[in-house]
Write a protein that holds these residues in place. Sequence first.
Motif, PDB file in Angstrom:
ATOM      1  N   ARG A 304     142.141  45.242  36.125  1.00 24.44           N
ATOM      2  CA  ARG A 304     142.823  44.068  35.573  1.00 24.44           C
ATOM      3  C   ARG A 304     142.076  42.777  35.859  1.00 24.44           C
ATOM      4  NH1 ARG A 304     144.130  47.483  33.358  1.00 24.44           N
ATOM      5  NH2 ARG A 304     146.112  48.569  33.103  1.00 24.44           N
ATOM      6  N   HIS A 305     140.950  42.871  36.544  1.00 21.35           N
ATOM      7  CA  HIS A 305     140.189  41.675  36.907  1.00 21.35           C
ATOM      8  C   HIS A 305     138.730  41.878  36.496  1.00 21.35           C
ATOM      9  CE1 HIS A 305     138.601  38.837  40.317  1.00 21.35           C
ATOM     10  NE2 HIS A 305     138.574  38.258  39.134  1.00 21.35           N
ATOM     11  N   PHE A 306     138.217  40.951  35.703  1.00 20.97           N
ATOM     12  CA  PHE A 306     136.829  40.994  35.254  1.00 20.97           C
ATOM     13  C   PHE A 306     136.142  39.687  35.634  1.00 20.97           C
ATOM     14  CE2 PHE A 306     139.010  44.019  32.611  1.00 20.97           C
ATOM     15  CZ  PHE A 306     138.093  45.028  32.366  1.00 20.97           C
ATOM     16  N   ILE A 307     134.975  39.794  36.261  1.00 22.23           N
ATOM     17  CA  ILE A 307     134.154  38.626  36.540  1.00 22.23           C
ATOM     18  C   ILE A 307     133.093  38.573  35.451  1.00 22.23           C
ATOM     19  CG2 ILE A 307     132.581  37.504  38.154  1.00 22.23           C
ATOM     20  CD1 ILE A 307     134.981  40.100  39.467  1.00 22.23           C
ATOM     21  N   ILE A 308     133.080  37.499  34.686  1.00 26.91           N
ATOM     22  CA  ILE A 308     132.228  37.400  33.505  1.00 26.91           C
ATOM     23  C   ILE A 308     131.061  36.455  33.763  1.00 26.91           C
ATOM     24  CG2 ILE A 308     132.142  36.883  31.043  1.00 26.91           C
ATOM     25  CD1 ILE A 308     134.012  39.192  31.711  1.00 26.91           C
ATOM     26  N   HIS A 309     129.853  37.015  33.882  1.00 27.59           N
ATOM     27  CA  HIS A 309     128.651  36.181  33.902  1.00 27.59           C
ATOM     28  C   HIS A 309     128.371  35.798  32.451  1.00 27.59           C
ATOM     29  CE1 HIS A 309     124.394  35.404  35.643  1.00 27.59           C
ATOM     30  NE2 HIS A 309     124.602  34.649  34.585  1.00 27.59           N
ATOM     31  N   SER A 310     128.451  34.510  32.163  1.00 32.35           N
ATOM     32  CA  SER A 310     128.495  34.046  30.773  1.00 32.35           C
ATOM     33  C   SER A 310     127.134  33.995  30.092  1.00 32.35           C
ATOM     34  CB  SER A 310     129.168  32.668  30.722  1.00 32.35           C
ATOM     35  OG  SER A 310     130.468  32.732  31.263  1.00 32.35           O
ATOM     36  N   ARG A 311     126.262  34.898  30.463  1.00 31.28           N
ATOM     37  CA  ARG A 311     124.994  35.112  29.766  1.00 31.28           C
ATOM     38  C   ARG A 311     124.880  36.595  29.436  1.00 31.28           C
ATOM     39  NH1 ARG A 311     122.929  31.620  33.937  1.00 31.28           N
ATOM     40  NH2 ARG A 311     121.837  29.793  33.103  1.00 31.28           N
ATOM     41  N   LYS A 312     124.143  36.900  28.386  1.00 31.14           N
ATOM     42  CA  LYS A 312     123.820  38.299  28.164  1.00 31.14           C
ATOM     43  C   LYS A 312     122.625  38.667  29.034  1.00 31.14           C
ATOM     44  CE  LYS A 312     120.576  38.003  24.233  1.00 31.14           C
ATOM     45  NZ  LYS A 312     120.336  38.486  22.851  1.00 31.14           N
ATOM     46  N   ALA A 313     122.327  39.939  29.138  1.00 28.70           N
ATOM     47  CA  ALA A 313     121.177  40.416  29.900  1.00 28.70           C
ATOM     48  C   ALA A 313     120.108  40.919  28.943  1.00 28.70           C
ATOM     49  CB  ALA A 313     121.593  41.540  30.844  1.00 28.70           C
ATOM     50  N   LEU A 314     118.867  40.652  29.291  1.00 27.08           N
ATOM     51  CA  LEU A 314     117.730  41.137  28.507  1.00 27.08           C
ATOM     52  C   LEU A 314     117.025  42.223  29.308  1.00 27.08           C
ATOM     53  CD1 LEU A 314     116.326  37.714  27.241  1.00 27.08           C
ATOM     54  CD2 LEU A 314     117.686  39.366  25.947  1.00 27.08           C
ATOM     55  N   LEU A 315     116.963  43.411  28.746  1.00 24.69           N
ATOM     56  CA  LEU A 315     116.350  44.539  29.450  1.00 24.69           C
ATOM     57  C   LEU A 315     114.952  44.823  28.907  1.00 24.69           C
ATOM     58  CD1 LEU A 315     119.422  46.949  29.754  1.00 24.69           C
ATOM     59  CD2 LEU A 315     118.623  45.185  31.330  1.00 24.69           C
ATOM     60  N   ASN A 316     114.194  43.760  28.682  1.00 28.58           N
ATOM     61  CA  ASN A 316     112.842  43.918  28.133  1.00 28.58           C
ATOM     62  C   ASN A 316     111.772  43.717  29.192  1.00 28.58           C
ATOM     63  OD1 ASN A 316     113.107  41.220  28.593  1.00 28.58           O
ATOM     64  ND2 ASN A 316     112.717  40.551  26.490  1.00 28.58           N
ATOM     65  N   GLY A 317     112.159  43.843  30.449  1.00 28.11           N
ATOM     66  CA  GLY A 317     111.175  43.753  31.519  1.00 28.11           C
ATOM     67  C   GLY A 317     111.096  42.413  32.206  1.00 28.11           C
ATOM     68  N   ILE A 318     111.876  41.416  31.773  1.00 29.03           N
ATOM     69  CA  ILE A 318     111.833  40.129  32.463  1.00 29.03           C
ATOM     70  C   ILE A 318     112.525  40.261  33.812  1.00 29.03           C
ATOM     71  CG2 ILE A 318     111.815  38.900  30.267  1.00 29.03           C
ATOM     72  CD1 ILE A 318     114.686  38.018  30.841  1.00 29.03           C
ATOM     73  N   SER A 319     112.222  39.362  34.706  1.00 31.18           N
ATOM     74  CA  SER A 319     112.728  39.442  36.072  1.00 31.18           C
ATOM     75  C   SER A 319     114.205  39.067  36.133  1.00 31.18           C
ATOM     76  CB  SER A 319     111.939  38.491  36.973  1.00 31.18           C
ATOM     77  OG  SER A 319     112.230  37.141  36.633  1.00 31.18           O
ATOM     78  N   PRO A 320     114.893  39.480  37.209  1.00 29.19           N
ATOM     79  CA  PRO A 320     116.283  39.052  37.390  1.00 29.19           C
ATOM     80  C   PRO A 320     116.418  37.536  37.412  1.00 29.19           C
ATOM     81  CG  PRO A 320     115.801  40.892  38.848  1.00 29.19           C
ATOM     82  CD  PRO A 320     114.495  40.484  38.215  1.00 29.19           C
ATOM     83  N   ALA A 321     115.410  36.842  37.989  1.00 30.18           N
ATOM     84  CA  ALA A 321     115.461  35.376  38.024  1.00 30.18           C
ATOM     85  C   ALA A 321     115.437  34.804  36.612  1.00 30.18           C
ATOM     86  CB  ALA A 321     114.296  34.832  38.842  1.00 30.18           C
ATOM     87  N   ASP A 322     114.570  35.350  35.751  1.00 28.44           N
ATOM     88  CA  ASP A 322     114.520  34.876  34.363  1.00 28.44           C
ATOM     89  C   ASP A 322     115.795  35.230  33.611  1.00 28.44           C
ATOM     90  OD1 ASP A 322     112.064  33.678  34.586  1.00 28.44           O
ATOM     91  OD2 ASP A 322     110.934  35.434  33.910  1.00 28.44           O
ATOM     92  N   ASN A 323     116.419  36.341  33.993  1.00 33.85           N
ATOM     93  CA  ASN A 323     117.679  36.723  33.355  1.00 33.85           C
ATOM     94  C   ASN A 323     118.816  35.785  33.734  1.00 33.85           C
ATOM     95  OD1 ASN A 323     118.371  38.895  31.465  1.00 33.85           O
ATOM     96  ND2 ASN A 323     117.077  40.176  32.775  1.00 33.85           N
ATOM     97  N   ARG A 324     118.592  34.970  34.758  1.00 38.75           N
ATOM     98  CA  ARG A 324     119.581  33.951  35.119  1.00 38.75           C
ATOM     99  C   ARG A 324     119.280  32.615  34.450  1.00 38.75           C
ATOM    100  NH1 ARG A 324     118.615  36.268  40.258  1.00 38.75           N
ATOM    101  NH2 ARG A 324     117.326  34.478  40.861  1.00 38.75           N
ATOM    102  N   LYS A 325     118.176  32.542  33.698  1.00 34.34           N
ATOM    103  CA  LYS A 325     117.775  31.266  33.106  1.00 34.34           C
ATOM    104  C   LYS A 325     117.561  31.341  31.595  1.00 34.34           C
ATOM    105  CE  LYS A 325     115.222  30.176  37.358  1.00 34.34           C
ATOM    106  NZ  LYS A 325     113.853  29.975  37.928  1.00 34.34           N
ATOM    107  N   ILE A 326     116.895  32.397  31.128  1.00 30.73           N
ATOM    108  CA  ILE A 326     116.482  32.452  29.726  1.00 30.73           C
ATOM    109  C   ILE A 326     117.648  32.680  28.764  1.00 30.73           C
ATOM    110  CG2 ILE A 326     115.094  33.741  28.056  1.00 30.73           C
ATOM    111  CD1 ILE A 326     112.991  34.113  30.237  1.00 30.73           C
ATOM    112  N   PRO A 327     118.481  33.703  28.953  1.00 30.84           N
ATOM    113  CA  PRO A 327     119.601  33.874  28.012  1.00 30.84           C
ATOM    114  C   PRO A 327     120.539  32.667  28.089  1.00 30.84           C
ATOM    115  CG  PRO A 327     119.264  35.865  29.314  1.00 30.84           C
ATOM    116  CD  PRO A 327     118.455  34.788  29.956  1.00 30.84           C
ATOM    117  N   PRO A 328     120.938  32.123  26.960  1.00 30.41           N
ATOM    118  CA  PRO A 328     121.800  30.930  26.986  1.00 30.41           C
ATOM    119  C   PRO A 328     123.203  31.243  27.488  1.00 30.41           C
ATOM    120  CG  PRO A 328     121.563  31.748  24.748  1.00 30.41           C
ATOM    121  CD  PRO A 328     120.614  32.550  25.584  1.00 30.41           C
ATOM    122  N   LEU A 329     123.798  30.250  28.122  1.00 26.52           N
ATOM    123  CA  LEU A 329     125.185  30.370  28.562  1.00 26.52           C
ATOM    124  C   LEU A 329     126.115  30.244  27.364  1.00 26.52           C
ATOM    125  CD1 LEU A 329     124.909  28.118  31.720  1.00 26.52           C
ATOM    126  CD2 LEU A 329     125.646  30.510  31.759  1.00 26.52           C
TER     127      LEU A 329
END
Length: 515
Positions: A304-329
């Motif tokens: 009943r509880h979902f924590i939503i990170h308001s970006r999508k994830a890109l699984l094309n080899g970019i780093s976790p750090a870039d996945n926190r910056k590149i996909p738009p919020l």
Amino acid sequence: MNDRERLITGDDQEEEEDDEEEAGRRYGGHGSFRRLLESNGVCKWVEDLGLKRAAVTNAPRSNPELLISMLKLQDFFEVILTLKGPLRPIVLSIKGSNQPQICYILPSSLVCGISTTKSRKLYTYNQKHQRLSNFTMGVEQYLPPWFSVAPMMEWTDNHYRTMARLISKHAWLYTEMLAAETIVYQEKNLDRFLGFSPDQHPVVLQIGGSNLENLAKATQLASSYGYDEINLNCGCPSPKVAGHGCFGVSLMLDPEFVAEAMNVIAANTDVPVSVKCRIGVDDRDSYNELCDFIYKVSSQSPTRHFIIHSRKALLNGISPADNRKIPPLKYEYYYALLRDFPDLRFTINGGINSIDEARAAQNEGAHGVMVGRAAYNNSWALLGNVDTTIYGAPPSGLTRRQVLEKYQVYADSVVGIYGNNKPSLRDLVKPLYGLFWGEHGNGVWKRKADSAFHHCKTFKSLMEETIMAIPDSVLDSPVVDPYSTTCIDKFASSKNLLPPPYTVKEEEEEQLLYA
């Protein structure tokens, strides 16, 4: 006196009374638990249809019988149904019967269930009324999770959480993600991975994995440590996790499995369960696809509880750090979920870096706000304002010197406790780096500490050698409310971009009704 009464004497009588008292405390008291059941409206609906109230369980029959007796609900439930396998939160099919079962998950797998052939009416009722589990969201002795610190690998360890709790009494703290396999394989060394001080509550354990057996075993092992919630990681984009590990955000591509995993986790704990996820994966990033995930997981499990990170994830080899910056919020996705799933609880995450932004999200209706690295890198300014700004507590007058004095007691009690200098002084000092962020003397103190690691044996001696780099005015000043009159409209403007309302597909509805 019946046979059972004759067997209960002396200490046995006291033990039974203690058990009943514990049951009453845990479920809010005998009378209040009955009121909770009746206040939802489902009981009147059952009576109007001429149906029977049932307790449904997948535990041994003696378990619900004992619990019902302790809660004095013998006259409330007319029948006990025992099923094999995980309980489904909306629909159950009993073997040998064509009648679907609708049920409402309650603690310890006790559920209020009803049976009818009017499947369409069942679905309509479930959509329009809050589930009983909503009333048991969170742990009653703590304030709600209006603010939480995100799970961060190698960051939100036991040392950081100890320090964070000294600053904020009400923020919900998450562990770093622990793989289910790690917990299972380290069964003889669990304190190192799962142990924490009782003062750390409320604290949530985040686990990761895609093996149901290991998820079940890991949850079972962790339950004895007393976490306040168990969270499944469905948002980590790291190649080691989502790629080779086949869990993390890759699980969003299989919501049916996530629902099954949440059932397994819930069956092995008596605390609430939750999911942390992104808003999409690669090109599977439409709002409807996100809603399909939320709908399937929530309707097929007790989640009943979902924590939503308001970006999508890109699984094309970019780093976790870039996945926190590149996909738009896309905060508009989060606020649309509040509109389309009013029975669920959602926490917003991603791109929130200050207490002002957390407050702005809350003012726009966010159920809860989760902050990540900002709560680590600038812990004093951010966590120091949580209790007053988010929870409305009066100022505590706490100073950084007081935090260090209390943390010193903890640090010197655990340094090297696991052998091979683990945890080391460096491990224990690491969480303090955000305590003096932006303050005069911070850089000098870090350099002095780095040098002192080579010869200091205790946390106390290290601080005595280095703390003079920080001015007394910094050490002895209470936290300052950073409130700004500047309007933060990043969330208000997103509410003008809401996607069209989500509609459940007809075929999905039918599948759930006859699952």
